[in-house]
Write an enzyme that holds these catalytic residues in place. Structure first.
Site, PDB file in Angstrom:
ATOM      1  N   LYS A 160       0.829  -1.201   0.000  1.00 47.37           N
ATOM      2  CA  LYS A 160       0.000   0.000   0.000  1.00 47.37           C
ATOM      3  C   LYS A 160       0.866   1.254   0.000  1.00 47.37           C
ATOM      4  O   LYS A 160       1.736   1.424   0.846  1.00 47.37           O
ATOM      5  CB  LYS A 160      -0.917   0.010   1.226  1.00 47.37           C
ATOM      6  CG  LYS A 160      -2.018  -1.036   1.186  1.00 47.37           C
ATOM      7  CD  LYS A 160      -2.870  -1.015   2.440  1.00 47.37           C
ATOM      8  CE  LYS A 160      -3.871   0.101   2.417  1.00 47.37           C
ATOM      9  NZ  LYS A 160      -4.825   0.000   3.566  1.00 47.37           N
ATOM     10  N   ILE A 161       0.577   2.117  -0.968  1.00 48.58           N
ATOM     11  CA  ILE A 161       1.275   3.394  -1.104  1.00 48.58           C
ATOM     12  C   ILE A 161       0.219   4.493  -1.152  1.00 48.58           C
ATOM     13  O   ILE A 161      -0.722   4.411  -1.942  1.00 48.58           O
ATOM     14  CB  ILE A 161       2.130   3.433  -2.377  1.00 48.58           C
ATOM     15  CG1 ILE A 161       3.214   2.351  -2.328  1.00 48.58           C
ATOM     16  CG2 ILE A 161       2.757   4.811  -2.570  1.00 48.58           C
ATOM     17  CD1 ILE A 161       4.043   2.254  -3.596  1.00 48.58           C
TER      18      ILE A 161
END
Length: 369
Positions: A140-141
């Protein structure tokens, strides 16, 4: 009870659980949700890990081992969280295979303190990918301006990405562009595009929370009539943008090389306002090729009394735009809403990360005594 969840799944919505803990894994709870509640994936975030690590004794043995190895605080946090994610990935491997690598996905987030640092975010994403070492992982970014190039660089290395903290359709379009650019670079780097996956996590309930607060402050009848309408309309506009981008010639060229669309993921779907139906952000966002990641409370509410009547999104863009025209007329600065939500989102995750560090520090100190 699961007939409603089956109907949701049959409508093309992948049901993911927005929670993970050692207790869920070791007790068989997560396996039961997979078997009985049509759960086909899991998302995590710093808040979830902070809660899991502060609850019970499930992590005690690993903490003692970390102390024996004189692990640093950051190393301890990394090992504790990636162990859970790796084990969850293993639990979902049969789902991963059965869905041709579409579902069976587990997400782990980069350190939110890096949200304004492109280079550090990309480096940590690659490190998490290598540490967990499972093909069904999603890193997750956050979709901050600095996160966008990090998303492209990460995908270019063949790493699958869950883009998080998306609030506006404008930013979502930038996220989709970052995804296509990442795939184009991945192809140039010799990666198999069919093995690179991504979802775009579009936050829902927080939009209503912020807009409703501002509508209440305006106080007119016109404003009050718009309460509870912004979030669903926003998500529906996002889906229209998704259809446009993934119907383009640019996308067709990548699809011909085996690439898969970056599915919209409805996040933050637990309803915060008790005046609204507790299944609102599930019932009103049913459409094929999407993901809805739910807290367990919402999952059970949908299973019990959700109203799944088929596609509630396709063809609604005009109606959704009309909602936003009315919000602007009523005095809502929607751009400021999105900017506020993004800033608060990063701050909340940073705060949770600090809580996570404090919790692990306390557990390490306890194990040393």
């Amino acid at each position: 009870m699961t007939d409603i969840l089956k109907a949701l799944s049959d409508a093309g919505v992948s049901i993911w659980l927005d929670d993970l803990s050692r207790e869920r894994l070791t007790s068989g709870n997560l396996a039961e949700l997979i078997r009985d509640k049509h759960v086909v994936g899991v998302t995590t975030n710093p808040t979830i890990f902070a809660a899991a690590l502060s609850d019970g004794e499930a992590y005690d043995a690993q903490v003692r081992d970390l102390v024996a190895r004189d692990a640093t605080l950051d190393a301890a946090v990394r090992e504790l969280t990636t162990t859970d994610v790796r084990n969850a990935c293993d639990l979902f491997r049969s789902t991963f295979a059965a869905t041709d690598k579409i579902d069976g996905r587990v997400s782990i987030e980069v350190d939110p303190r890096l949200a304004a640092d492109t280079e550090a975010t990309a480096a940590e994403a690659l490190d998490l990918w290598k540490t967990v070492d499972r093909p069904n992982l999603l890193v997750k970014i956050p979709a901050t301006l600095e996160g966008l190039p990090a998303i492209t660089r990460t995908l270019a290395e063949g790493v699958s990405v869950n883009v998080t903290l998306i609030f506006s359709v404008e930013r979502y379009r930038a996220v989709m562009d970052a995804y296509l650019a990442g795939l184009e670079q991945a192809k140039a780097n010799g990666h198999d595009l069919a093995s690179v996956a991504s979802v775009a996590s579009f936050f829902v309930s927080r939009v209503d929370s912020e807009v409703d607060k501002r509508l209440d402050a305006i106080g007119t009848d016109e404003a009050k009539a718009l309460r509870g309408k912004a979030a669903v309309a926003n998500a529906r506009l996002a889906y229209a943008a998704y259809q446009e981008v993934f119907g383009s010639e640019r996308w067709a060229a990548l699809a011909a090389d085996g690439a898969r669309p970056q599915r919209p993921l409805w996040a933050s779907t637990g309803v915060k306002n008790p005046d609204y139906s507790d299944t609102l952000y599930v019932d009103e966002l049913v459409v094929a090729d999407t993901v809805n990641t739910m807290p367990e409370k919402t999952l059970h509410a949908v299973a019990d009394h959700g109203k799944i009547i088929g596609d509630t999104v396709t063809g609604t863009a005009g109606e959704a735009k009309a909602v936003y025209d009315k919000l602007s007329s009523a005095g809502i600065d929607v751009d400021d809403v999105y900017a506020t939500l993004e800033t608060e989102g990063v701050e909340k995750f940073e705060k949770s990360w600090t809580e996570l560090l404090d919790t692990v520090r306390g557990q390490l100190d306890k194990a040393k005594s």
